[in-house]
Design a protein around this motif. Structure first.
Motif, PDB file in Angstrom:
ATOM      1  N   ASP A 146       2.034  16.822  91.884  1.00  0.00           N
ATOM      2  CA  ASP A 146       1.877  15.268  91.553  1.00  0.00           C
ATOM      3  C   ASP A 146       0.200  15.538  90.476  1.00  0.00           C
ATOM      4  OD1 ASP A 146       1.145  12.721  91.261  1.00  0.00           O
ATOM      5  OD2 ASP A 146       2.778  12.771  91.905  1.00  0.00           O
ATOM      6  N   LYS A 147      -0.388  15.751  90.651  1.00  0.00           N
ATOM      7  CA  LYS A 147      -1.756  15.202  90.097  1.00  0.00           C
ATOM      8  C   LYS A 147      -3.372  16.264  89.809  1.00  0.00           C
ATOM      9  CE  LYS A 147      -1.321  10.872  90.301  1.00  0.00           C
ATOM     10  NZ  LYS A 147      -0.310  10.601  91.471  1.00  0.00           N
ATOM     11  N   TYR A 148      -4.372  15.678  90.039  1.00  0.00           N
ATOM     12  CA  TYR A 148      -5.351  16.384  90.249  1.00  0.00           C
ATOM     13  C   TYR A 148      -6.736  15.380  90.233  1.00  0.00           C
ATOM     14  CZ  TYR A 148      -3.671  21.055  89.015  1.00  0.00           C
ATOM     15  OH  TYR A 148      -3.273  21.788  89.192  1.00  0.00           O
TER      16      TYR A 148
ATOM     17  N   ALA B 137       3.052  25.778  67.486  1.00  0.00           N
ATOM     18  CA  ALA B 137       1.136  25.828  68.063  1.00  0.00           C
ATOM     19  C   ALA B 137       0.992  24.483  68.841  1.00  0.00           C
ATOM     20  CB  ALA B 137       0.350  25.496  66.427  1.00  0.00           C
ATOM     21  N   ALA B 138       1.821  23.317  68.039  1.00  0.00           N
ATOM     22  CA  ALA B 138       1.429  21.761  68.848  1.00  0.00           C
ATOM     23  C   ALA B 138       2.059  21.936  70.330  1.00  0.00           C
ATOM     24  CB  ALA B 138       1.870  20.965  67.981  1.00  0.00           C
ATOM     25  N   LEU B 139       2.890  22.546  70.199  1.00  0.00           N
ATOM     26  CA  LEU B 139       3.977  22.320  71.444  1.00  0.00           C
ATOM     27  C   LEU B 139       2.866  23.689  72.658  1.00  0.00           C
ATOM     28  CD1 LEU B 139       7.687  23.033  70.892  1.00  0.00           C
ATOM     29  CD2 LEU B 139       6.298  20.528  72.289  1.00  0.00           C
TER      30      LEU B 139
ATOM     31  N   ARG C 113       3.610   7.055  78.477  1.00  0.00           N
ATOM     32  CA  ARG C 113       3.083   7.870  79.279  1.00  0.00           C
ATOM     33  C   ARG C 113       2.920   7.442  80.707  1.00  0.00           C
ATOM     34  NH1 ARG C 113       0.567  10.492  81.871  1.00  0.00           N
ATOM     35  NH2 ARG C 113      -1.110  11.247  82.553  1.00  0.00           N
ATOM     36  N   ILE C 114       4.338   8.851  80.738  1.00  0.00           N
ATOM     37  CA  ILE C 114       4.994   8.152  81.699  1.00  0.00           C
ATOM     38  C   ILE C 114       4.844   9.767  82.808  1.00  0.00           C
ATOM     39  CG2 ILE C 114       7.219   8.353  83.054  1.00  0.00           C
ATOM     40  CD1 ILE C 114       8.325   7.005  80.277  1.00  0.00           C
TER      41      ILE C 114
ATOM     42  N   ALA D 228      -0.602  22.369  77.803  1.00  0.00           N
ATOM     43  CA  ALA D 228      -1.979  22.594  78.378  1.00  0.00           C
ATOM     44  C   ALA D 228      -1.340  21.291  79.866  1.00  0.00           C
ATOM     45  CB  ALA D 228      -3.066  22.969  77.784  1.00  0.00           C
ATOM     46  N   TYR D 229      -0.980  20.687  79.012  1.00  0.00           N
ATOM     47  CA  TYR D 229      -1.343  18.967  79.917  1.00  0.00           C
ATOM     48  C   TYR D 229      -0.279  18.134  80.562  1.00  0.00           C
ATOM     49  CZ  TYR D 229      -5.751  18.304  77.115  1.00  0.00           C
ATOM     50  OH  TYR D 229      -6.613  19.580  76.346  1.00  0.00           O
TER      51      TYR D 229
END
Length: 296
Positions: free
Chosen positions: A156-158, A78-80, A227-228, A85-86
């Protein structure tokens, strides 16, 4: 004597009955242990493949230790699912496939970078409630994300209403520029189709700028412990973002304007239609960049 033989026979019968009971208990306990163990093994294989949506619920049993393990596994799953999602799952899957050879240490690689942006998004979002703004962006990024991933690109990112993606890492992609252009054309096609739906519903169309640029960039894990990001940085990335912004000047009213640099154009085969827009000066570059518009 006959009495002793009778007692021995009785003892043997009792021993046989006890043996049967013990074997039956062992079988029952074995099943109680083996069934959740098999479930855990099968569920763990789904986790290994990052197919978290298919992980089955592991049943708890009467055995306290096995039940505790099953409960812990279910909580972990459940945690995974929440964590996934992130996390860029496709990127993690690709790095896992590469295994120990995965190039996560920062290194200089030839890449093609994509930036996208919605024209006039600030003005559009001011007229929408927060929920509708989020719904619009989620639908929009769904279109962009599918197009990028269908061409094996890395998202890469939003950044607000913008998306940044790249080709050429973690796998080496000699045809990365062509993949990026095909993704851009797929975005243009899907945005045009979605705008037909929006116009039919009385909503204003979404207009999008896309910029593409190719060159060397530093690629790899960048950040701090905990936070990589696997990302690309360097002048190639900065130039790409500024090429995307040139669409303000090169705008003929179409739903999607795709601009690319001469560096990217040189990497394309004959199957792409380009319109030369001439050399343009972008901030941070001493020499002008040849700009082309990619035609559908």
């Amino acid at each position: 004597t006959r009495g002793q033989l009778d007692r021995l026979a009785i003892l043997l019968e009792i021993a046989a009955a006890l043996l049967i009971v013990v074997l039956a208990l062992a079988l029952i306990i074995g099943r109680l242990v083996s069934r959740p163990a098999r479930q855990l093994a099968a569920a763990a294989e789904y986790v290994r493949r990052l197919d978290l949506d298919s992980v089955p619920h592991v049943e708890e049993t009467m055995l306290r230790e096995v039940s505790a393990a099953a409960a812990a596994f279910n909580s972990m799953t459940a945690a995974l699912r929440l964590f996934a999602a992130y996390v860029p799952r496709r990127l993690v899957e690709r790095l896992m496939r590469l295994g120990p050879e995965a190039p996560v240490a920062p290194s200089l690689r030839p890449v093609t970078v994509m930036f996208t942006d919605i024209t006039g998004f600030s003005r559009l979002s001011e007229s929408l409630p927060a929920g509708q703004t989020a719904q619009l962006l989620n639908r929009h990024f769904g279109i962009l994300g599918r197009a990028v991933e269908d061409e094996a690109g890395t998202i890469d990112k939003y950044i607000g209403d913008a998306l940044m993606a790249f080709w050429g890492a973690p796998e080496v992609q000699p045809d990365g520029a062509e993949r990026a252009c095909r993704a851009a054309l797929a975005i243009a096609s899907e945005i045009a189709r979605d705008n037909e739906r929006r116009r039919a519903a009385g909503d204003p169309p979404i207009r999008v700028r896309v910029g593409l640029h190719s060159g060397p960039a530093v690629v790899g894990d960048i950040g701090f412990p905990g936070r990589i990001n696997y990302t690309v940085v360097g002048n190639t990335v900065n130039a790409c973002q500024r090429i995307e912004r040139l669409a303000h000047e090169i705008d003929d009213g179409r739903d999607v304007t795709i601009l690319l640099s001469g560096d990217t154009a040189e990497l394309l085969g004959p199957g792409f239609r380009l319109t030369a827009c001439g050399p343009r000066t972008v901030r941070g570059r001493d020499a002008p960049i040849e700009i082309f518009r990619l035609e559908p």
